[in-house]
Design a protein around this motif. Structure first.
Motif, PDB file in Angstrom:
ATOM      1  N   PRO A  70       0.858  -1.188   0.000  1.00 25.74           N
ATOM      2  CA  PRO A  70       0.000   0.000   0.000  1.00 25.74           C
ATOM      3  C   PRO A  70       0.895   1.240   0.000  1.00 25.74           C
ATOM      4  O   PRO A  70       1.908   1.283   0.708  1.00 25.74           O
ATOM      5  N   PHE A  71       0.534   2.241  -0.781  1.00 23.10           N
ATOM      6  CA  PHE A  71       1.407   3.397  -0.950  1.00 23.10           C
ATOM      7  C   PHE A  71       1.771   4.061   0.378  1.00 23.10           C
ATOM      8  O   PHE A  71       2.944   4.339   0.641  1.00 23.10           O
ATOM      9  N   ALA A  72       0.792   4.287   1.218  1.00 24.80           N
ATOM     10  CA  ALA A  72       1.055   4.973   2.487  1.00 24.80           C
ATOM     11  C   ALA A  72       2.034   4.185   3.353  1.00 24.80           C
ATOM     12  O   ALA A  72       2.939   4.765   3.973  1.00 24.80           O
ATOM     13  N   ARG A  73       1.883   2.859   3.371  1.00 21.11           N
ATOM     14  CA  ARG A  73       2.806   2.039   4.157  1.00 21.11           C
ATOM     15  C   ARG A  73       4.197   2.042   3.523  1.00 21.11           C
ATOM     16  O   ARG A  73       5.208   2.062   4.228  1.00 21.11           O
ATOM     17  N   GLY A  74       4.246   2.066   2.205  1.00 28.56           N
ATOM     18  CA  GLY A  74       5.533   2.137   1.527  1.00 28.56           C
ATOM     19  C   GLY A  74       6.300   3.392   1.896  1.00 28.56           C
ATOM     20  O   GLY A  74       7.527   3.356   2.098  1.00 28.56           O
ATOM     21  N   ILE A  75       5.614   4.514   2.005  1.00 28.46           N
ATOM     22  CA  ILE A  75       6.255   5.767   2.407  1.00 28.46           C
ATOM     23  C   ILE A  75       6.879   5.625   3.795  1.00 28.46           C
ATOM     24  O   ILE A  75       8.005   6.069   4.049  1.00 28.46           O
ATOM     25  N   GLU A  76       6.161   4.987   4.699  1.00 24.55           N
ATOM     26  CA  GLU A  76       6.676   4.784   6.056  1.00 24.55           C
ATOM     27  C   GLU A  76       7.910   3.895   6.050  1.00 24.55           C
ATOM     28  O   GLU A  76       8.894   4.162   6.766  1.00 24.55           O
ATOM     29  N   LEU A  77       7.887   2.841   5.250  1.00 19.86           N
ATOM     30  CA  LEU A  77       9.022   1.917   5.204  1.00 19.86           C
ATOM     31  C   LEU A  77      10.252   2.579   4.597  1.00 19.86           C
ATOM     32  O   LEU A  77      11.383   2.334   5.054  1.00 19.86           O
ATOM     33  N   VAL A  78      10.061   3.401   3.589  1.00 20.15           N
ATOM     34  CA  VAL A  78      11.203   4.093   2.990  1.00 20.15           C
ATOM     35  C   VAL A  78      11.818   5.063   4.000  1.00 20.15           C
ATOM     36  O   VAL A  78      13.045   5.233   4.038  1.00 20.15           O
ATOM     37  N   ALA A  79      11.005   5.679   4.829  1.00 14.24           N
ATOM     38  CA  ALA A  79      11.533   6.548   5.876  1.00 14.24           C
ATOM     39  C   ALA A  79      12.432   5.754   6.829  1.00 14.24           C
ATOM     40  O   ALA A  79      13.475   6.254   7.273  1.00 14.24           O
ATOM     41  N   GLU A  80      12.034   4.514   7.127  1.00 11.98           N
ATOM     42  CA  GLU A  80      12.883   3.661   7.963  1.00 11.98           C
ATOM     43  C   GLU A  80      14.193   3.333   7.254  1.00 11.98           C
ATOM     44  O   GLU A  80      15.264   3.321   7.870  1.00 11.98           O
ATOM     45  N   LEU A  81      14.102   3.071   5.958  1.00 15.64           N
ATOM     46  CA  LEU A  81      15.311   2.749   5.186  1.00 15.64           C
ATOM     47  C   LEU A  81      16.305   3.901   5.172  1.00 15.64           C
ATOM     48  O   LEU A  81      17.520   3.688   5.193  1.00 15.64           O
ATOM     49  N   LYS A  82      15.797   5.113   5.103  1.00 14.77           N
ATOM     50  CA  LYS A  82      16.693   6.271   5.075  1.00 14.77           C
ATOM     51  C   LYS A  82      17.573   6.306   6.314  1.00 14.77           C
ATOM     52  O   LYS A  82      18.713   6.769   6.262  1.00 14.77           O
TER      53      LYS A  82
END
Length: 324
Positions: free
Chosen positions: A240-252
């Motif tokens: 889901p797009f919104a969850r993907g945004i959260e996961l990418v923030a963790e990756l950063k």
């Protein structure tokens, strides 16, 4: 540009390839001038593997590639099986031949460098007849090599059992890591070249999106966000797009300092030696330079690779829709 061997094709291809879906206008309108500039930039950067399909823009992507000058050593791969009345259950040798002949005409060649079965249904792969037809069409001289573009690990493993399969195109990125365990080692054993698509998870791993990002109505990131048009796994790697945004923030928070997010994501893929090339699409020619720079970045430390694997299993895999 560094190169790698594309499995049993024997082709030497650039580590960073060019995905040409966008040249068909399927992400939004792309004018002839912009399309030409993207292909010019690919030539200039030594990007020698271009990937397209008969259904991208109803053949527009292939036609643009066919009419454009290519640099030395450029190999063009196309795909078949989603158009021409074949999908989902009308596959035949005659149908495959007609599709390939149409692609060859648009690309301006007598023999296709590489033709890949394009995400055909799992049941068709299990039946196996389609593989025999591709072998026969290769023997007839219509294609030099054939491979398959798949959506799941199961489909990839089915294709790897076919001696004639030269390449396998898979979804593989920081948000879809499952192929590393069994699929990549088996492909190496069978000398099957691995082509990675969706390396940036439909742009999520560029790090440039936020929760308020919106996409055009003609962009699959809009109309297929939840699998309304085709496999949900093809858009944002099934997240889901919104969850993907959260996961990418963790990756950063895990990425090495000063390494751009997109190059971090591409470098992670290239640190798997079984990968032959990574096809990244661009909407602007200047974006190619950022992708190509990932080839020159240092490999990630083994400890970080392990940490990223653990993070995926715990935080990402349970969220993926559409199968892995």
């Amino acid at each position: 540009m560094k190169t790698r061997r594309l499995g049993k094709t024997g082709y030497s291809v650039s580590e960073i390839g060019l995905g040409c879906w966008q040249l068909g206008g399927d992400f939004g309108p792309v004018g002839d001038e912009t399309a030409g500039a993207i292909l010019d930039a690919a030539n200039a950067a030594g990007v020698s593997f271009w990937d397209t399909a008969d259904v991208y823009g109803g053949g527009l992507s292939e036609s643009r590639i066919g009419s454009h000058a290519k640099g030395p050593g450029v190999h063009v791969a196309t795909k078949l099986g989603r158009g021409g009345g074949l999908f989902p259950n009308n596959f035949s040798k005659a149908g495959l031949r007609a599709s390939l002949e149409g692609s060859a005409k648009r690309l301006g060649v007598a023999t296709l460098d590489l033709a890949q079965l394009h995400c055909v249904p799992t049941a068709v792969l299990r039946d196996g007849a389609v593989f025999g037809w591709m072998d026969e069409l290769k023997a007839e001289g219509l294609v030099r090599h054939w491979g398959a573009s798949v959506e799941t690990i199961e489909e990839g493993l089915i294709c790897l059992e076919q001696p004639g399969c030269a390449t396998l195109q898979i979804i593989f990125n920081l948000l879809r890591q499952d192929a590393a365990t069994e699929l990549l080692p088996k492909a190496a054993e069978r000398d099957v070249g691995i082509i990675v698509r969706l390396p940036l998870a439909s742009g999520l791993l560029s790090g440039k999106f936020d929760k308020d990002t919106r996409f055009a109505a003609t962009d699959h990131r809009n109309y297929n966000a939840d699998g309304q048009a085709f496999s949900v796994g093809e858009t944002f790697s099934g997240l889901p797009f919104a969850r993907g945004i959260e996961l990418v923030a963790e990756l950063k928070g895990l990425a090495p300092q000063a390494l751009p997010m997109s190059q971090f994501a591409l470098r992670w893929i290239l640190d798997h030696p079984q990968v032959s090339t990574v096809i990244a699409g661009v909407s602007k020619p200047e974006q190619l330079a950022d992708n190509v720079a990932a080839s020159e970045q240092k490999s990630l430390f083994p400890a970080l690779m392990g940490q990223l694997g653990e993070w995926y299993e715990k935080s990402v895999k349970p969220e993926i829709r559409g199968g892995v």
